[in-house]
Design a protein around this motif. Structure first.
Motif, PDB file in Angstrom:
ATOM      1  N   GLU A   1      10.077   5.774   5.971  1.00 27.72           N
ATOM      2  CA  GLU A   1      11.099   5.260   5.051  1.00 27.72           C
ATOM      3  C   GLU A   1      10.524   4.990   3.658  1.00 27.72           C
ATOM      4  O   GLU A   1      11.189   5.200   2.656  1.00 27.72           O
ATOM      5  CB  GLU A   1      11.720   3.971   5.610  1.00 27.72           C
ATOM      6  N   TYR A   2       9.285   4.517   3.614  1.00 29.69           N
ATOM      7  CA  TYR A   2       8.651   4.257   2.311  1.00 29.69           C
ATOM      8  C   TYR A   2       8.397   5.570   1.566  1.00 29.69           C
ATOM      9  O   TYR A   2       8.711   5.704   0.390  1.00 29.69           O
ATOM     10  CB  TYR A   2       7.302   3.540   2.495  1.00 29.69           C
ATOM     11  N   THR A   3       7.806   6.545   2.274  1.00 28.47           N
ATOM     12  CA  THR A   3       7.403   7.773   1.575  1.00 28.47           C
ATOM     13  C   THR A   3       8.612   8.627   1.182  1.00 28.47           C
ATOM     14  O   THR A   3       8.538   9.390   0.232  1.00 28.47           O
ATOM     15  CB  THR A   3       6.422   8.625   2.418  1.00 28.47           C
TER      16      THR A   3
ATOM     17  N   GLY B   1       5.927 -15.307  14.411  1.00 25.39           N
ATOM     18  CA  GLY B   1       4.674 -15.494  13.685  1.00 25.39           C
ATOM     19  C   GLY B   1       4.699 -14.964  12.255  1.00 25.39           C
ATOM     20  O   GLY B   1       3.767 -15.202  11.494  1.00 25.39           O
ATOM     21  N   TYR B   2       5.758 -14.254  11.879  1.00 27.88           N
ATOM     22  CA  TYR B   2       5.922 -13.852  10.475  1.00 27.88           C
ATOM     23  C   TYR B   2       6.217 -15.108   9.659  1.00 27.88           C
ATOM     24  O   TYR B   2       6.728 -16.083  10.187  1.00 27.88           O
ATOM     25  CB  TYR B   2       7.122 -12.900  10.334  1.00 27.88           C
ATOM     26  N   SER B   3       5.968 -15.059   8.351  1.00 23.53           N
ATOM     27  CA  SER B   3       6.280 -16.230   7.529  1.00 23.53           C
ATOM     28  C   SER B   3       7.803 -16.358   7.380  1.00 23.53           C
ATOM     29  O   SER B   3       8.535 -15.360   7.446  1.00 23.53           O
ATOM     30  CB  SER B   3       5.641 -16.105   6.147  1.00 23.53           C
TER      31      SER B   3
ATOM     32  N   GLU C   1      -7.494   0.137  -0.254  1.00 24.60           N
ATOM     33  CA  GLU C   1      -6.182   0.208  -0.909  1.00 24.60           C
ATOM     34  C   GLU C   1      -5.211  -0.916  -0.552  1.00 24.60           C
ATOM     35  O   GLU C   1      -4.250  -1.137  -1.282  1.00 24.60           O
ATOM     36  CB  GLU C   1      -5.485   1.545  -0.542  1.00 24.60           C
ATOM     37  N   CYS C   2      -5.392  -1.553   0.569  1.00 26.12           N
ATOM     38  CA  CYS C   2      -4.328  -2.414   1.093  1.00 26.12           C
ATOM     39  C   CYS C   2      -4.742  -3.878   1.266  1.00 26.12           C
ATOM     40  O   CYS C   2      -3.892  -4.769   1.310  1.00 26.12           O
ATOM     41  CB  CYS C   2      -3.845  -1.883   2.447  1.00 26.12           C
ATOM     42  N   LYS C   3      -6.039  -4.083   1.385  1.00 28.53           N
ATOM     43  CA  LYS C   3      -6.568  -5.401   1.751  1.00 28.53           C
ATOM     44  C   LYS C   3      -6.132  -6.518   0.807  1.00 28.53           C
ATOM     45  O   LYS C   3      -5.912  -7.645   1.231  1.00 28.53           O
ATOM     46  CB  LYS C   3      -8.098  -5.308   1.756  1.00 28.53           C
ATOM     47  N   LYS C   4      -5.993  -6.166  -0.447  1.00 23.95           N
ATOM     48  CA  LYS C   4      -5.693  -7.170  -1.454  1.00 23.95           C
ATOM     49  C   LYS C   4      -4.422  -7.952  -1.099  1.00 23.95           C
ATOM     50  O   LYS C   4      -4.360  -9.166  -1.290  1.00 23.95           O
ATOM     51  CB  LYS C   4      -5.504  -6.460  -2.796  1.00 23.95           C
ATOM     52  N   CYS C   5      -3.443  -7.272  -0.586  1.00 26.13           N
ATOM     53  CA  CYS C   5      -2.174  -7.938  -0.243  1.00 26.13           C
ATOM     54  C   CYS C   5      -1.994  -8.132   1.257  1.00 26.13           C
ATOM     55  O   CYS C   5      -1.190  -8.957   1.673  1.00 26.13           O
ATOM     56  CB  CYS C   5      -1.006  -7.130  -0.768  1.00 26.13           C
ATOM     57  N   HIS C   6      -2.690  -7.329   2.066  1.00 26.70           N
ATOM     58  CA  HIS C   6      -2.581  -7.459   3.530  1.00 26.70           C
ATOM     59  C   HIS C   6      -3.954  -7.886   4.052  1.00 26.70           C
ATOM     60  O   HIS C   6      -4.747  -7.075   4.520  1.00 26.70           O
ATOM     61  CB  HIS C   6      -2.172  -6.126   4.161  1.00 26.70           C
ATOM     62  N   GLU C   7      -4.209  -9.189   3.955  1.00 24.45           N
ATOM     63  CA  GLU C   7      -5.539  -9.708   4.307  1.00 24.45           C
ATOM     64  C   GLU C   7      -5.874  -9.566   5.783  1.00 24.45           C
ATOM     65  O   GLU C   7      -4.992  -9.564   6.634  1.00 24.45           O
ATOM     66  CB  GLU C   7      -5.599 -11.204   3.957  1.00 24.45           C
TER      67      GLU C   7
ATOM     68  N   LYS D   1       3.805  -2.841  -7.000  1.00 24.76           N
ATOM     69  CA  LYS D   1       2.357  -2.653  -6.904  1.00 24.76           C
ATOM     70  C   LYS D   1       1.930  -1.915  -5.644  1.00 24.76           C
ATOM     71  O   LYS D   1       0.856  -1.337  -5.586  1.00 24.76           O
ATOM     72  CB  LYS D   1       1.646  -4.003  -6.992  1.00 24.76           C
ATOM     73  N   MET D   2       2.762  -1.947  -4.600  1.00 23.45           N
ATOM     74  CA  MET D   2       2.388  -1.218  -3.382  1.00 23.45           C
ATOM     75  C   MET D   2       2.737   0.268  -3.513  1.00 23.45           C
ATOM     76  O   MET D   2       2.082   1.123  -2.921  1.00 23.45           O
ATOM     77  CB  MET D   2       3.095  -1.836  -2.167  1.00 23.45           C
ATOM     78  N   LYS D   3       3.754   0.549  -4.288  1.00 21.14           N
ATOM     79  CA  LYS D   3       4.281   1.919  -4.391  1.00 21.14           C
ATOM     80  C   LYS D   3       3.201   2.973  -4.708  1.00 21.14           C
ATOM     81  O   LYS D   3       3.064   3.944  -3.950  1.00 21.14           O
ATOM     82  CB  LYS D   3       5.399   1.943  -5.444  1.00 21.14           C
TER      83      LYS D   3
ATOM     84  N   PRO E   1       4.851   2.797  16.739  1.00 20.27           N
ATOM     85  CA  PRO E   1       6.056   3.596  16.458  1.00 20.27           C
ATOM     86  C   PRO E   1       6.951   2.949  15.387  1.00 20.27           C
ATOM     87  O   PRO E   1       7.549   3.646  14.567  1.00 20.27           O
ATOM     88  CB  PRO E   1       6.776   3.655  17.810  1.00 20.27           C
ATOM     89  N   TYR E   2       7.023   1.615  15.369  1.00 16.01           N
ATOM     90  CA  TYR E   2       7.782   0.924  14.315  1.00 16.01           C
ATOM     91  C   TYR E   2       7.129   1.192  12.954  1.00 16.01           C
ATOM     92  O   TYR E   2       7.808   1.541  11.980  1.00 16.01           O
ATOM     93  CB  TYR E   2       7.862  -0.588  14.588  1.00 16.01           C
ATOM     94  N   LEU E   3       5.793   1.042  12.891  1.00 19.13           N
ATOM     95  CA  LEU E   3       5.087   1.258  11.621  1.00 19.13           C
ATOM     96  C   LEU E   3       5.271   2.697  11.140  1.00 19.13           C
ATOM     97  O   LEU E   3       5.504   2.942   9.954  1.00 19.13           O
ATOM     98  CB  LEU E   3       3.595   0.934  11.776  1.00 19.13           C
TER      99      LEU E   3
ATOM    100  N   LYS F   1      13.456   5.692   1.108  1.00 22.53           N
ATOM    101  CA  LYS F   1      14.629   5.013   1.689  1.00 22.53           C
ATOM    102  C   LYS F   1      14.476   3.504   1.690  1.00 22.53           C
ATOM    103  O   LYS F   1      15.434   2.776   1.506  1.00 22.53           O
ATOM    104  CB  LYS F   1      14.855   5.494   3.122  1.00 22.53           C
ATOM    105  N   ARG F   2      13.240   3.041   1.962  1.00 16.35           N
ATOM    106  CA  ARG F   2      12.990   1.593   1.948  1.00 16.35           C
ATOM    107  C   ARG F   2      12.274   1.258   0.640  1.00 16.35           C
ATOM    108  O   ARG F   2      11.232   1.847   0.346  1.00 16.35           O
ATOM    109  CB  ARG F   2      12.126   1.180   3.150  1.00 16.35           C
ATOM    110  N   PRO F   3      12.830   0.334  -0.150  1.00 21.16           N
ATOM    111  CA  PRO F   3      12.182   0.011  -1.422  1.00 21.16           C
ATOM    112  C   PRO F   3      10.843  -0.702  -1.203  1.00 21.16           C
ATOM    113  O   PRO F   3      10.645  -1.366  -0.189  1.00 21.16           O
ATOM    114  CB  PRO F   3      13.179  -0.921  -2.112  1.00 21.16           C
TER     115      PRO F   3
END
Ligand code: HEC
Ligand code: HEC
Length: 208
Positions: A173-175, A57-59, A140-146, A184-186, A165-167, A178-180
């Protein structure tokens, strides 16, 4: 790159590859291509493993992009054991998986999973915290994660109903850098407190 080396070293094999004979034969069989994916990500990409994301179901764009960043190792790859299938118990990681796919094969696999429904994970969550998370998401997030991050159209993955647990691992990793992240999300992620992140995860887990 691998193919080019082979063409130089083995002119005969090179001719076969250039003719597309071997490539087409390998790429045509979608069942063979997705067999390892299904062993980890579940049937039709609906994961039953809390540390392995659901990808059905991901694009198609999100999936091919993800495979590309795993292939060039700009996204880190945690080692993981096959939970099922003929390689059960063997260790590998997404960088190894992606390395073995040609662009054409990545595209085929991505189209395949984009055509499947996203099945939300059944998991327990804290309703109070989820409410707090909903507020942060809206701000903070809705704009890109509708729609709570439930739409595949924004090509940003699916957050609503993804395994918590995955999230949790992804936020770590983001904070820690480690994961780029997209530019704009950073700043949005960097200003979250540990409690904010906890609440956001409960919010995404509350979609069932
Ligand atoms: C051995 C288990 C395993 C296999 C095989 C495997 N995956 Fe994964 N996959 C994972 C794990 C674990 C993650 C998340 C952890 C990470 O980023 O290292 C992941 C992450 C992903 C992501 C990123 C999802 C997101 O939300 O960002 C995509 C896309 C993906 N896999 C596609 C595939 C495809 C397509 C195949 C088959 C060609 C495949 N995977 C095979 C375990 C596996
Ligand atoms: C400017 C657009 C934008 C904003 C704002 C944004 N994101 Fe993202 N997000 C993306 C994109 C694009 C991706 C796709 C993957 C990547 O680039 O890392 C993504 C990916 C993610 C992922 C990983 C999904 C996966 O399947 O692995 C998480 C988690 C996430 N975002 C959480 C958030 C949270 C929480 C906020 C708000 C605090 C936020 N994002 C704000 C664009 C954005």
């Amino acid at each position: 790159m691998k193919t080019n080396t082979r063409i130089l070293l083995f002119p005969f094999l090179g001719t076969l590859l250039a003719g597309g004979f071997l490539m087409d034969a390998a790429a045509a069989d979608i069942a063979t291509l997705i067999a390892p994916c299904e062993d980890c990500h579940g049937k039709d990409g609906a994961s039953e493993e809390p540390k392995i994301p659901t990808i059905g179901g991901y694009s198609a764009i999100y999936i091919t992009d993800s495979l590309a960043v795993y292939r060039d190792k700009t996204r880190p790859c945690e080692d993981v054991k096959y939970p099922a299938g003929k390689h059960k118990g063997e260790t590998t990681n997404m960088c190894e998986v992606a390395k073995n796919l040609s662009d054409e094969e990545s595209g085929l696999v991505a189209e395949h999973y984009a055509g499947k429904p996203f099945v939300r994970a059944k998991q327990s969550f804290d309703a109070e915290l989820a409410k707090v998370g909903k507020g942060i998401h809206a701000l903070e997030c809705k704009k890109c994660h509708e729609d709570g991050g439930s739409s595949s159209d924004d090509d940003a993955g699916i957050l609503a109903g993804q395994w918590m647990p995955y999230l949790q691992d992804q936020f770590e990793e983001y904070t820690t850098g480690k994961r780029p992240m997209t530019k704009k999300m950073k700043p949005k992620i960097e200003k979250l407190s540990a409690d904010d992140i906890k609440a956001l995860i409960q919010y995404y887990g509350s979609f069932q």
